[in-house]
Design a protein around this motif. Structure first.
Motif, mmCIF file in Angstrom:
data_model
loop_
_atom_site.group_PDB
_atom_site.id
_atom_site.type_symbol
_atom_site.label_atom_id
_atom_site.label_comp_id
_atom_site.label_asym_id
_atom_site.label_seq_id
_atom_site.Cartn_x
_atom_site.Cartn_y
_atom_site.Cartn_z
ATOM 1 N N LEU A 72 -40.134 18.357 -40.680
ATOM 2 C CA LEU A 72 -39.687 18.863 -41.976
ATOM 3 C C LEU A 72 -39.382 17.722 -42.941
ATOM 4 C CD1 LEU A 72 -38.676 21.051 -43.927
ATOM 5 C CD2 LEU A 72 -36.465 20.988 -42.701
ATOM 6 N N LEU A 73 -38.647 16.703 -42.468
ATOM 7 C CA LEU A 73 -38.302 15.585 -43.339
ATOM 8 C C LEU A 73 -39.541 14.781 -43.734
ATOM 9 C CD1 LEU A 73 -34.945 14.295 -41.806
ATOM 10 C CD2 LEU A 73 -35.295 15.672 -43.860
ATOM 11 N N SER A 74 -40.492 14.657 -42.820
ATOM 12 C CA SER A 74 -41.731 13.953 -43.167
ATOM 13 C C SER A 74 -42.472 14.691 -44.274
ATOM 14 C CB SER A 74 -42.620 13.806 -41.927
ATOM 15 O OG SER A 74 -41.985 13.004 -40.948
ATOM 16 N N GLN A 75 -42.526 16.007 -44.171
ATOM 17 C CA GLN A 75 -43.158 16.803 -45.222
ATOM 18 C C GLN A 75 -42.372 16.686 -46.528
ATOM 19 O OE1 GLN A 75 -43.200 20.694 -43.439
ATOM 20 N NE2 GLN A 75 -45.018 20.270 -42.181
ATOM 21 N N THR A 76 -41.063 16.634 -46.406
ATOM 22 C CA THR A 76 -40.225 16.505 -47.600
ATOM 23 C C THR A 76 -40.430 15.154 -48.270
ATOM 24 O OG1 THR A 76 -38.571 17.976 -46.594
ATOM 25 C CG2 THR A 76 -37.862 16.631 -48.461
ATOM 26 N N GLN A 130 -43.142 13.430 -48.309
ATOM 27 C CA GLN A 130 -44.409 13.519 -49.038
ATOM 28 C C GLN A 130 -44.239 14.297 -50.344
ATOM 29 O OE1 GLN A 130 -47.252 15.224 -46.326
ATOM 30 N NE2 GLN A 130 -47.118 13.523 -44.863
ATOM 31 N N ALA A 131 -43.473 15.382 -50.295
ATOM 32 C CA ALA A 131 -43.247 16.174 -51.505
ATOM 33 C C ALA A 131 -42.434 15.384 -52.525
ATOM 34 C CB ALA A 131 -42.537 17.476 -51.150
ATOM 35 N N TYR A 132 -41.413 14.657 -52.040
ATOM 36 C CA TYR A 132 -40.591 13.882 -52.960
ATOM 37 C C TYR A 132 -41.373 12.695 -53.547
ATOM 38 C CZ TYR A 132 -36.373 16.437 -51.642
ATOM 39 O OH TYR A 132 -35.434 17.414 -51.457
ATOM 40 N N THR A 182 -34.014 7.936 -55.956
ATOM 41 C CA THR A 182 -32.811 8.035 -55.114
ATOM 42 C C THR A 182 -32.939 9.163 -54.099
ATOM 43 O OG1 THR A 182 -31.429 7.186 -56.911
ATOM 44 C CG2 THR A 182 -30.323 8.392 -55.132
ATOM 45 N N GLN A 183 -33.416 10.298 -54.586
ATOM 46 C CA GLN A 183 -33.602 11.447 -53.691
ATOM 47 C C GLN A 183 -34.613 11.137 -52.597
ATOM 48 O OE1 GLN A 183 -33.955 15.935 -54.922
ATOM 49 N NE2 GLN A 183 -35.974 15.000 -55.120
ATOM 50 N N LEU A 184 -35.695 10.442 -52.962
ATOM 51 C CA LEU A 184 -36.710 10.077 -51.984
ATOM 52 C C LEU A 184 -36.150 9.149 -50.913
ATOM 53 C CD1 LEU A 184 -39.624 9.881 -50.936
ATOM 54 C CD2 LEU A 184 -40.039 8.104 -52.671
ATOM 55 N N GLU A 185 -35.393 8.153 -51.310
ATOM 56 C CA GLU A 185 -34.840 7.200 -50.343
ATOM 57 C C GLU A 185 -33.794 7.852 -49.444
ATOM 58 O OE1 GLU A 185 -36.060 4.314 -49.743
ATOM 59 O OE2 GLU A 185 -37.524 4.534 -51.373
ATOM 60 N N GLN A 186 -33.051 8.804 -49.964
ATOM 61 C CA GLN A 186 -32.059 9.509 -49.132
ATOM 62 C C GLN A 186 -32.734 10.262 -47.988
ATOM 63 O OE1 GLN A 186 -29.959 11.901 -52.033
ATOM 64 N NE2 GLN A 186 -28.358 10.351 -52.327
ATOM 65 N N VAL A 187 -33.852 10.895 -48.299
ATOM 66 C CA VAL A 187 -34.571 11.628 -47.246
ATOM 67 C C VAL A 187 -35.155 10.656 -46.234
ATOM 68 C CG1 VAL A 187 -36.482 13.197 -46.765
ATOM 69 C CG2 VAL A 187 -35.033 13.579 -48.759
#
Length: 489
Positions: free
Chosen positions: A198-202, A204-206, A232-237
């Protein structure tokens, strides 16, 4: 040497006495203590039960999840789990002690042989001196028997048998505990795998959102703050994805230890999807008493404590010992066998302690108190078993309802994210609203995975609370950690 006629008449009478009294055994006969019980589990109503609707009788409860990797790992427990090896060794110790108690039924035989030289010398008033020295050779046999008149040995054997049966149940409980711990760790690992997907897909989306925001910033359509927010959101994930690595490593190491492997040499590949949730097996509280090994162990411990009361009471009665001995003696080794002196003895003996300072009373009081303690422990174990089953059923019921609701939350969050993203592309809203919508969707999806993992773990807790399919057999089957050995009866 022939015995006198009188001895020939008395000896059978002496042997007949213990045979006449052999039917009695001091101490209370065992009856299983009453326990609080209900007709049905409260939380079982309304569940879809396994087909056919009967109690779980198979001992491979983990196969219900239809996961080949889990089944292979559970089978490795019997081969290499060291906690299970300790429990099996304790079981063999209990069997040996039970066999040792049986030795009290039989007479003891002994043999001896000796050669000694002795002499004396003296000076009678200074008038002269003399000496006398010689060698003496002796060989003999002894036999003694303590008839179990009052049933002391029988109670000791009864206690030893019950203790061995309790140890066999402890072995089954240790095996079930290792199996359930393995299943819990395995399901947690699989949930972490799905969260990683899920996080890997997220990520990619971010990354796509960050690219979109950066392009709009370069075109002068958005502010720099939107770009910073997206990055910032991308790095948090990405940080959250890294955090899953050590969590997965912990579960993988726990599984390695449970199957007796070195963690550095053990790894499990990632797979897609979670194991299927099996139907709930049906059980009644009454059947739970036979199917939970910890309850069986507690009940057998009560039986052993009850038998030890009889052992303590038997100390108040006299012991009858029948003994016989015979030996060959001579001062000349050449004549030791051909022309020896024959010495023999035969007769019964009674022994009774008249005063012991209260030791026997204290021992009886201790045995009685120990029995009362084990009865309370047995009843508490039954109550704990009923509570654990009700808790697992209630948790499963709650998880089922929560998962249905959480799926609805996920669907709404995904719809909201789509709407907000379209509005952002049209320049109606800022990226902050997009970030909030995306985080809401991610949180909803992760929560759904956590609930599904909790549901799987609750099913394992239920299988364990119901005894794991253990059939109550107190004589473990042949295996690397469970030798075939019939429990003493």
């Amino acid at each position: 040497m022939r015995l006198p006629r009188l001895s020939l008449r008395l000896h059978p009478a002496a042997l007949a006495l213990p045979l006449l009294l052999a039917g009695c055994a001091i101490g209370p006969d065992y009856e299983r203590p009453a326990t609080p019980m209900s007709a049905q589990f409260k939380q079982l109503d309304g569940w879809r039960l396994a087909e056919p609707a009967e109690v779980m009788r198979d001992d491979q409860w983990w196969a219900r999840y239809q996961d080949g990797t889990l089944s292979a790992l559970v089978r490795d427990i019997d081969v290499s789990n060291q906690n299970l090896a300790q429990a099996e060794a304790r079981y063999r110790q209990a069997l040996a002690l039970s066999d040792g108690a049986r030795a009290g039924f039989f007479p003891t035989l002994g043999a001896s042989a000796s050669a000694s030289r002795s002499g004396s010398s003296g000076n009678g008033g200074g008038q002269g001196s003399g000496s006398n020295a010689g060698t003496r050779y002796e060989a003999g046999l002894t036999a003694s028997w303590l008839p179990d008149i009052w049933g002391r040995v029988r109670r000791e054997v009864e206690a030893g048998r019950a203790t061995a049966q309790a140890s066999a149940a402890d072995l089954a409980a240790a095996r079930l505990s290792a199996q359930s711990s393995l299943a819990l760790a395995y399901f947690q690992l699989r949930v972490l795998d799905q969260q990683a997907v899920l996080l890997s897909q997220t990520v990619q989306a971010y990354e796509r959102s960050f690219t979109l925001t950066r392009n709009q910033y370069e075109a002068g359509l958005t502010a720099r703050a939107d770009v910073v927010q997206a990055e910032t959101q991308l790095e948090q994930v990405r940080v959250q994805l890294r955090d899953l690595d050590w969590q997965r490593a912990q579960q993988e190491n726990a599984i390695a230890v449970l199957v007796g492997r070195v963690p550095s040499d053990f790894s499990l590949p990632r797979v897609d999807g979670l194991p299927r949730l099996p139907a709930i097996p049906q059980a009644l509280p009454s059947t739970l008493l036979q199917r939970r090994p910890d309850i069986s162990s507690a009940e057998r411990t009560v039986a052993a404590a009850n038998a030890r009361i009889g052992v303590a009471e038997a100390a108040w009665f006299p012991d009858l010992t029948l003994s016989a001995s015979g030996s060959l003696q001579h001062n000349n080794f050449a004549d030791w066998i051909s022309a020896p002196y024959r010495v023999w003895s035969l007769g019964p003996a009674l022994a009774l302690s008249l005063f012991d300072g209260g030791a026997r009373s204290a021992a009886l009081a201790q045995a009685t108190a120990s029995y009362d303690e084990q009865v309370a422990r047995y009843r508490q174990t039954v109550l704990d078993g009923l509570r654990e089953t009700e808790d697992a059923l209630a948790l499963l019921r709650t998880m089922e309802a929560e998962i249905v609701q959480q799926r609805r939350v996920v669907a709404l969050a995904e719809e909201n994210e789509t709407l907000v993203t379209n509005r952002y592309r049209e320049g109606i809203v800022t990226f902050l609203e997009v970030a909030v919508a995306q985080n809401t969707t991610l949180t909803a999806r992760r929560t759904l995975l956590q609930l599904q993992g909790t549901q799987l773990q609750a099913s394992v807790q239920l299988m364990t609370a119901l005894g794991g399919g253990w059939d109550g057999d107190l004589a473990p089957e042949t295996g690397p950690l469970s030798p075939r050995r019939t429990t003493p009866d």
